[in-house]
Design an enzyme around this catalytic site. Sequence first.
Site, short mmCIF file in Angstrom:
data_model
loop_
_atom_site.label_atom_id
_atom_site.label_comp_id
_atom_site.label_asym_id
_atom_site.label_seq_id
_atom_site.Cartn_x
_atom_site.Cartn_y
_atom_site.Cartn_z
N ASP A 186 1.05 -1.05 -0.53
CA ASP A 186 -0.43 0.11 0.41
C ASP A 186 0.80 1.45 -0.54
O ASP A 186 2.44 1.13 -0.13
CB ASP A 186 -1.18 -0.18 1.72
CG ASP A 186 -2.13 0.90 1.48
OD1 ASP A 186 -2.79 1.35 -0.28
OD2 ASP A 186 -3.21 0.34 2.08
N ASP A 242 2.41 4.79 -15.99
CA ASP A 242 3.66 4.31 -16.71
C ASP A 242 4.32 3.20 -16.24
O ASP A 242 4.97 2.16 -16.49
CB ASP A 242 4.19 5.57 -17.71
CG ASP A 242 3.68 6.26 -17.98
OD1 ASP A 242 1.49 5.83 -18.80
OD2 ASP A 242 3.45 7.60 -18.18
C1 GLA Z 1 -5.61 1.20 1.67
C2 GLA Z 1 -6.26 -0.19 1.04
C3 GLA Z 1 -7.70 -0.91 1.08
C4 GLA Z 1 -7.15 -1.54 1.89
C5 GLA Z 1 -7.01 -0.61 3.33
C6 GLA Z 1 -5.78 -1.36 4.73
O1 GLA Z 1 -7.40 2.17 1.75
O2 GLA Z 1 -6.57 1.09 -0.52
O3 GLA Z 1 -7.67 -2.05 -0.03
O4 GLA Z 1 -6.10 -2.15 2.25
O5 GLA Z 1 -5.61 0.03 3.56
O6 GLA Z 1 -5.81 -0.18 6.09
#
Ligand code: GLA
Length: 544
Positions: free
Chosen positions: A159, A217
């Site tokens: 993430d 990209d």
């Molecule tokens: C972000 C991601 C989600 C999830 C949450 C977890 O919002 O986009 O898919 O992984 O974090 O905290």
Amino acid sequence: MSCRMKLATKWTLLATAMASTMPAQKVATIENPARLPTPPMGFNNWSRLMCDLNETLFVKTADAMASNGLLEAGYNRINLDDCWMNDQRTENGSLAWNTTKFPHGLPWLGQYVKSKGFNFGIYEDAGNLTCGGYPGSLGHEEIDAQTFASWGIDYLKLDGCHVDPRHGRTLQEEYKYLYGHWHDVLGKMERPLIFSESAPAYFSTTSNFTDWYTVMDWVPQYGELARHSVDILVYMGAGSAWDSIMTNYRFNTLVARYQRPGYYNDPDFLIPDHPGLTLDERRSHFALWASFSAPLLISAYIPDLPSEDVAYLTNEALIAVNQDSLAEQATLASRDSKVDILTRSLADGSRLVTVLNHGNETSEINIPLDVLGLSSHCTYQARDLWDGSEQTIKRRITVKLNTHATAVYKLSVSRECAAVIPTGIIFNTASGNCLTGNTSTVSFEPCQGGRSQIWQVDSSGVIGPLSERSQCLTTNGESVSLQACTGSHVQKWSYAISGNLRNLGADKCLTERETGGIGVCGFEANHQVFGLPGGVQLAVLNKY
Ligand code: GLA
């Protein structure tokens, strides 16, 4: 044969403006597609349960998937999302699982799911902290990769919360640096993890898409899939689950040009037990994601998933489409305020047609064969992928759809009718407006589904609307218009990973503006990035 196609047969094919008249063959890939030759399928807890995750949930989910047919259908990944870890790293700097949530530990859980036939995936974040506030990987990339490998993990969703620019880099450059570093770290592993990148999602919500396009990209060079936009609605979230699905569906239509075997655009989880969805909406969600060859990651409480949901999620024909080796993403043949028509080629030479009624009433839809890039003079055998029924199609397909329902047909083509001309809307992916050709004028208008907005792109890069068979998109260097097709360079266009349509004669780019429609090619400029019908080969893959 149209005038445009007659011209095309005479011309030498331009290597830089290739469009396939056969089912598209993908351009050589940057990374080894064998790492993930088809999109991932499986389970992730996030949308359904968020931080309410524990060992029992994953054990029960794996057990349920192994017995209800989901594993057998191909859903072979069990992925943990955020909140699995301890608040602190251990003294030696490694991550540790929360022992209350996972009393037997993650290696044990990994072995358990593997013994059932699943792969095992995990979540981390490129920044200081995860989105849920747990330790991020910044500065710990090597040790985290080793830790994950030692736990039997084979898939990482990385993430992008809490990333701040450092060392004079812009925010976009910082993401590129961090995801690039992770790519290098993973690449050195004995068995590199599948790498799911969330970086683009952090650039998708501004009105200026330049940074978003720039991130899109580079993500295909670093990983196997990328979450390109906003989160799909979580189970407890306020708002309409259908609207959320449509938002992510529309984002996915903007980025089709990036997808290839080994890299997949990820419009986020399937949410089949969301209480706000009708059965038609849940089935549409699955059918659209399948047509896109998008990741099929279910976020639902699977032990209680009703059999009617398991039934469509295990539809063999639609899963075969999703897992098709071309990994082509279906693109828009036509779009209006009620109906989207998408199409793509499949590895066996057949043509897929996906029809979504996103309007609020039942609709009867007529689709002439040429809108799908097929010949109006040929007869095709169409299989309805929901119920397996067959019908013979001449000239047009007619379908009646409930509100928010989706039909999917597979059209098998005989040898003599195998040619497919890339056909569909050409739209600015920032404004959503459609390139429109009326008599000699060319403009950008809201998409209304008419033939003046449906374009053929032939194998020499010549482009013209279905409404004016002998007219071609032409520039004099100052403006664009429709002119009689001659085959000159001012009527040939190349399409690149940047989304630019560059005229070979003028060396300028199609530009959405009130007058003119052509300009000096900029860098990922909002008014110069377009979505094109699938099957148009990219002139420059991996330009950046
Ligand atoms: C972000 C991601 C989600 C999830 C949450 C977890 O919002 O986009 O898919 O992984 O974090 O905290």
